[in-house]
Scaffold this motif. Structure first.
Motif, PDB file in Angstrom:
ATOM      1  N   ILE A  35     -12.587  60.147  64.303  1.00  0.00           N
ATOM      2  CA  ILE A  35     -12.324  59.528  63.054  1.00  0.00           C
ATOM      3  C   ILE A  35     -13.749  59.163  62.473  1.00  0.00           C
ATOM      4  N   HIS A  36     -14.478  58.496  63.394  1.00  0.00           N
ATOM      5  CA  HIS A  36     -15.860  58.131  62.751  1.00  0.00           C
ATOM      6  C   HIS A  36     -16.614  59.345  62.170  1.00  0.00           C
ATOM      7  N   ARG A  37     -16.561  60.384  63.067  1.00  0.00           N
ATOM      8  CA  ARG A  37     -17.836  61.548  62.672  1.00  0.00           C
ATOM      9  C   ARG A  37     -17.112  62.686  62.012  1.00  0.00           C
ATOM     10  N   MET A  38     -15.941  62.953  61.953  1.00  0.00           N
ATOM     11  CA  MET A  38     -15.158  64.279  61.798  1.00  0.00           C
ATOM     12  C   MET A  38     -14.586  64.248  60.424  1.00  0.00           C
ATOM     13  N   ARG A  39     -14.333  63.294  59.755  1.00  0.00           N
ATOM     14  CA  ARG A  39     -13.667  63.465  58.411  1.00  0.00           C
ATOM     15  C   ARG A  39     -14.261  64.251  57.376  1.00  0.00           C
ATOM     16  N   CYS A  40     -13.529  65.197  56.600  1.00  0.00           N
ATOM     17  CA  CYS A  40     -13.855  66.197  55.855  1.00  0.00           C
ATOM     18  C   CYS A  40     -14.722  65.443  54.721  1.00  0.00           C
ATOM     19  N   PRO A  41     -15.380  66.435  53.971  1.00  0.00           N
ATOM     20  CA  PRO A  41     -16.193  65.748  52.914  1.00  0.00           C
ATOM     21  C   PRO A  41     -15.317  65.210  51.808  1.00  0.00           C
ATOM     22  N   GLY A  42     -15.651  63.942  51.348  1.00  0.00           N
ATOM     23  CA  GLY A  42     -14.830  63.320  50.496  1.00  0.00           C
ATOM     24  C   GLY A  42     -13.905  62.172  50.984  1.00  0.00           C
ATOM     25  N   MET A  43     -13.708  62.431  52.472  1.00  0.00           N
ATOM     26  CA  MET A  43     -12.580  61.410  52.928  1.00  0.00           C
ATOM     27  C   MET A  43     -13.280  60.190  53.359  1.00  0.00           C
ATOM     28  N   SER A  44     -13.147  59.248  52.604  1.00  0.00           N
ATOM     29  CA  SER A  44     -13.635  57.973  52.842  1.00  0.00           C
ATOM     30  C   SER A  44     -12.728  57.217  53.821  1.00  0.00           C
ATOM     31  N   TRP A  45     -12.940  56.205  54.295  1.00  0.00           N
ATOM     32  CA  TRP A  45     -12.063  55.412  55.367  1.00  0.00           C
ATOM     33  C   TRP A  45     -10.625  55.205  54.432  1.00  0.00           C
ATOM     34  N   PHE A  46     -10.676  54.766  53.088  1.00  0.00           N
ATOM     35  CA  PHE A  46      -9.590  54.596  52.502  1.00  0.00           C
ATOM     36  C   PHE A  46      -8.833  55.668  51.759  1.00  0.00           C
ATOM     37  N   LYS A  47      -9.453  56.945  51.949  1.00  0.00           N
ATOM     38  CA  LYS A  47      -8.803  58.088  51.788  1.00  0.00           C
ATOM     39  C   LYS A  47      -8.065  58.745  52.913  1.00  0.00           C
ATOM     40  N   MET A  48      -8.261  58.037  54.035  1.00  0.00           N
ATOM     41  CA  MET A  48      -7.652  58.658  55.212  1.00  0.00           C
ATOM     42  C   MET A  48      -6.308  58.412  55.521  1.00  0.00           C
TER      43      MET A  48
END
Lengths: 207, 532
Positions: B182-195
Motif C-alpha cells: 500500500i505504501h509503495r505500489m499505488r498506481c500513478p495518481g492514487m493518493s492516499w485519499f483516492k484509495m
C-alpha cells in the motif's frame, strides 16, 4: 523480491525503498516479540524485588560487559562493511563481514562458558538446587535463560544471514549499485545488538 | 485441460503441470485462491465440529459424546475457526486477490514472501489438525489456552500452541506485505485519499497483525517452555501469575478481533456504493474510522478480565475505552446507510450479504456493549450470551462479509457468473438458519446457562433445541450456497469484465485478470466511487 516472470516483456523495477521498509516492519515485530518478555520481566521484578536482586548478583558482570563490547564492535564492522561496498571495495567489505561473523562467534563462545558455568553448578530448571530456590529467584533464572537463549538464537540466525550476504558479495549479487540486501542484513544485526543492550543492564546491572 | 473449468487469464499454467504451477506460484491471485481452497476445507471441518457440539446439546444430559470429548470439540472448533478461518479469512483470500487490482499494481510488494506465508499457514494448519490424531488427545483448554490449566493438562496443548505460533507468523508476513504494497505500489495518481476503502481497511488491519501478533507469539512460547521444563512462569504454585497470562493473551487477541472484522467492513464499503450506484457517503470518515478502530483496539484487552481480578479503576478505564470502539464502528454503519439513501439499490447477492452483515453486526455490536459494561458483564460473563455475541460478530459479521466478498469478486476471479436467483435463495436460508441458531444463545445466556459444558439444566432445554435445529438450517444454507457457487464455477455463463458496474480498478481489467493484471498500469484522476 521481484516477480520471477519469464514471459513478461516489460522490465521490473527494483524498489529498494520497499525492501527496506519491509525489513523495518519486520524489526518492529522482533521488538514486540522481546517486548512481551520485557513486560513479564518487569512485572515479576516488581512482585519479587529481593529475589531478582539476589539472582542478578550471581551473574558475571565481567562476561556480560565483555559480550556487550563484542556486539557493539560487531555492529561497527557490519556498518563499515556496508560503506565499503557502497564505495565499491569488495575485498574490504568481505573482510569486515568476516570480522562481524567472527565477533558473533566470540559472543557465542562467551555465552557457552557463562551458561556452562551455571549448568555445572546445577543452576537450571529441574534440578533439586533449582527447586529449592525462592520462587522469585527461580523466575529470575528462568527469564535469564529464556531471554538470553532467545537472543542467542537471534545471534545465530543473524550470523547465518551475514554469511549468506558474504556469499552474495562474492557472487556479485550485492554490488556498489545494489546493496540493499546487505543493508537489511546489517539492520537485522543492529537489532540483535540493540536487544542485548537492553538485556545486559536488566539482567546483570540492576540490583 | 478440462474446458468446463475456468481457463485463460491467470489460470494459464504456461506449460507447467497444473500442480507445480499452482504450488510454486508467486501470483497474488493464485495465492489468494490457494488460501481460499484450503481455508474452505478447514472452515468445513470447523462447521462439522460445531454441528456435533450442537447435536450433543439438543437434550440435557449425555446424547452423543463424553464430557472430555466435548471439551476437545469446543477447543478445536475455536482454534480452527479463529486461527484457520476468521483471522486469515478476508485479508488472505480477498486481500490477496483484490488489493493489487484495487491499487492498480501488478502484484504485492513481496510475491515470494506471500507464497511463504501460505506454506506457513498450511504447516500450522496441519500441526493444529494433527493434535486430533497423535499424542494424548486433542487439547481441552478452550482456544484461549488459559494458564494454569493449559500447563497442567495432559492433552496435546503444546502442539496446538505451536500451531498457533506458526499461524501467527504467517499472519505477520501477510500484514508486512500489504503494508509495503500500500505504501509503495499505488498506481500513478492514487493518493492516499483516492484509495478504495477496502485497501484502507487492510492497511489498518495489517498494522494490527504486525504489532499485536508477536506478543501472543512469545506468550504461547512461554506456555510451551513452561510445559516442557516444568517451570512456573504462569503457574501460581511455582511463583507465576495466571492473570498475567490472560493479560498477555488478550493484548494480542483483542486487537485480533479487529483483524477479523476490519477487512470485512472494508468489503462492505466496496459493495455499498457499487450496488447503490452512488458515491460513498463520508469517505474520509470511513477511512479514518478504520484507523481509529485499530488504534483503540489495542487498549481494550482488559475487558476480557472484568471477573478475573483487576483493580476497580482499571476495570472502569477498560470499560470506557471499550465503549469508545463503538463510535468508529457506528460511524461506518451510519455512512453505509447514508450511502444507500437516495441510491438506486440493486439487491444482488453481494448486496444482500452486505445488508445481512450490517443487520447481524448490529446485533453483535450492541450485545458487545452489554458485555463491555461492568455491571452487566458480571452476570453474563462465561454464559451463552457471550457465545451468542461473538458468533454474531465473527460469523454474522466476518463470515457474512467473507460470503459477500466471495459473491462480489466471484465473476472477476473466475470470469463466470453463478445463478443469481439461486444464490439469493441460499442467502435467505443461511440468514434464517443463522438467527435461529444464535439468537436463542443470547436468551439462554441471559437465563444463566454457562458456556463450555456438555450438559445443562432442564429449564434451558427449549432454547437449546431451537438452536440445534437452527444449526441444521445454517448448514443447509451453507451447502446450498456452495452448490450454487460450484455450479457457477463449472457451468456458469461467461461474465463480463464489469458485471456490477463497479468503478474501482479491479473492474477495469479482464475477468479473469491476466497474470500481469493490467496491460498498462492505469492512472487515476478521481476518487474510487464517483458515480455520476
Amino acid at each position: 523480491m521481484n516477480t520471477n516472470n519469464t514471459t513478461s516483456t516489460h522490465h521490473e523495477h527494483r524498489d529498494d525503498a520497499a525492501r527496506k521498509m519491509g525489513m523495518w516492519l519486520f524489526l518492529f515485530t522482533e521488538l514486540l516479540l522481546f517486548g512481551g518478555l520485557f513486560l513479564v520481566y518487569s512485572i515479576y521484578r516488581y512482585l519479587n524485588p529481593e529475589d531478582f536482586s539476589n539472582g542478578s548478583h550471581h551473574l558475571d558482570v565481567f562476561m556480560g560487559a565483555l559480550n556487550t563490547m563484542v556486539l557493539i564492535t560487531s555492529s561497527l564492522t557490519v556498518a563499515l562493511s556496508i560503506t565499503a561496498i557502497q564505495k565499491g571495495n569488495k575485498t574490504l567489505a568481505l573482510r569486515l563481514l568476516a570480522a562481524t561473523i567472527f565477533l558473533a562467534l566470540v559472543f557465542l563462545v562467551n555465552k557457552y562458558f557463562e551458561w556452562g558455568h551455571k549448568i555445572h553448578y546445577d543452576l537450571y530448571p529441574g534440578t533439586d538446587l533449582f527447586k529449592a530456590l525462592p520462587p522469585g529467584e527461580g523466575l529470575f533464572y528462568v527469564l535469564y535463560y529464556f531471554m538470553t537463549g532467545l537472543h542467542m538464537l537471534h545471534v545465530i540466525v543473524g550470523a547465518i544471514i551475514l554469511a549468506v550476504m558474504g556469499k552474495y558479495i562474492k557472487d556479485d549479487k550485492i554490488t556498489k549499485d545494489n546493496y540493499v540486501l546487505l543493508e537489511n542484513g546489517g539492520l537485522y544485526w543492529h537489532l540483535v545488538d540493540l536487544i542485548w543492550i537492553y538485556l545486559f543492564p536488566l539482567l546483570y546491572l540492576i540490583h | 485441460m478440462n474446458h468446463s473449468i475456468p481457463s485463460g487469464g491467470f489460470f494459464d499454467n504456461e506449460g507447467k503441470p497444473a500442480w507445480l504451477a499452482w504450488l510454486t506460484t508467486t501470483d497474488h491471485k493464485r495465492i489468494g485462491l490457494l488460501y481460499f481452497y484450503s481455508l474452505t476445507v478447514f472452515f468445513l471441518v470447523g462447521v462439522i465440529l460445531g454441528l456435533l457440539m450442537r447435536l450433543e446439546l439438543i437434550n440435557p444430559g449425555k446424547d452423543l459424546v463424553e464430557a472430555q470429548t466435548y471439551n476437545g470439540l469446543f477447543t478445536l472448533h475455536g482454534v480452527i475457526m479463529i486461527f484457520l478461518f476468521v483471522i486469515p479469512g478476508v485479508p488472505a483470500v480477498f486481500g490477496n486477490i483484490a488489493l493489487p487490482l484495487l491499487l492498480g499494481a501488478r502484484d504485492v510488494a513481496f510475491p515470494k514472501l506471500n507464497l511463504l506465508s501460505w506454506y506457513l499457514y498450511i504447516g500450522g494448519a496441519i500441526l493444529a489438525l494433527s493434535t486430533l490424531l497423535v499424542g494424548d488427545g486433542p487439547p481441552d483448554t478452550g482456544w484461549t489456552f488459559y494458564a494454569p490449566y493449559s500447563v497442567k493438562t495432559g492433552t496435546n496443548v503444546s502442539m496446538a500452541v505451536l500451531a498457533a505460533f506458526i499461524l501467527g507468523f504467517s499472519s505477520i508476513l501477510t500484514g508486512l506485505n500489504f503494508l509495503t504494497t500500500i505504501h509503495r505500489m499505488r498506481c500513478p495518481g492514487m493518493s492516499w485519499f483516492k484509495m478504495p476503502l477496502f485497501a484502507w481497511a487492510l492497511y489498518a488491519t495489517s498494522w494490527i497483525q504486525l504489532l499485536a501478533t508477536p506478543v501472543v507469539g512469545i506468550t504461547l512460547l512461554m506456555i510451551v517452555v513452561e510445559r516442557w521444563l516444568g517451570i512456573g512462569l504462569f503457574d501460581p504454585a511455582l511463583g507465576g501469575d495466571p492473570v498475567l497470562y490472560q493479560h498477555l493473551f488478550w493484548i494480542y487477541s483483542h486487537p485480533a478481533v479487529y483483524i477479523m472484522i476490519l477487512p470485512g467492513m472494508g468489503v462492505i464499503s466496496e459493495i455499498m456504493p457499487t450496488f447503490s450506484r452512488r458515491r460513498i457517503f463520508g469517505y474520509k470518515a470511513i477511512a479514518y474510522s478504520s484507523l481509529a478502530i485499530a488504534f483503540i483496539g489495542y487498549f481494550v484487552w482488559g475487558h476480557h478480565m472484568f471477573t478475573s481480578g483487576m483493580s476497580g479503576p482499571a476495570r472502569i478505564i477498560f470499560s470506557i475505552l471499550t465503549f469508545l470502539v463503538a463510535i468508529p464502528s457506528a460511524i461506518k454503519v451510519f455512512n453505509w446507510l447514508a450511502t444507500m439513501y437516495g441510491g438506486s439499490i440493486d439487491m444482488k447477492p453481494p448486496m444482500l450479504y452486505a445488508l445481512g452483515f450490517i443487520f447481524l453486526f448490529l446485533i453483535g455490536g450492541l450485545t458487545g456493549l452489554v458485555n463491555g459494561a461492568l455491571a452487566t458483564d458480571v452476570h453474563i460473563h462465561d454464559t451463552y450470551f457471550v457465545v451468542g455475541h461473538f458468533h454474531y460478530v465473527m460469523f454474522g459479521g466476518t463470515g457474512f462479509a467473507f460470503f459477500a466478498a466471495l459473491h462480489y469478486w466471484f465473476p472477476k476471479i473466475y470470469g463466470r457468473m453463478y445463478d443469481v436467483k439461486a444464490a439469493t435463495r441460499a442467502f435467505w436460508v443461511l440468514f434464517t438458519g443463522f438467527n435461529v441458531l444464535y439468537f436463542p444463545m443470547l436468551v439462554v445466556g441471559m437465563m444463566g446457562m454457562p458456556r463450555r459444558y456438555y450438559d445443562y439444566l432442564p429449564q434451558f432445554h427449549l432454547p437449546n433445541l431451537i438452536s440445534t435445529v437452527g444449526s441444521w438450517i445454517t448448514v443447509a444454507g451453507l451447502i446450498y450456497m456452495i452448490v450454487v457457487l460450484v455450479k457457477g464455477y463449472r457451468k456458469g455463463a461467461t461474465a463480463s469484465a464489469n458485471p456490477w458496474d463497479g468503478l474501482t480498478l479491479d473492474w477495469q481489467t479482464d475477468s479473469p485478470p491476466s497474470k500481469e493484471n493490467f496491460d498498462t498500469i492505469p492512472t487515476v484522476t478521481e476518487g474510487p466511487y464517483e458515480y455520476k
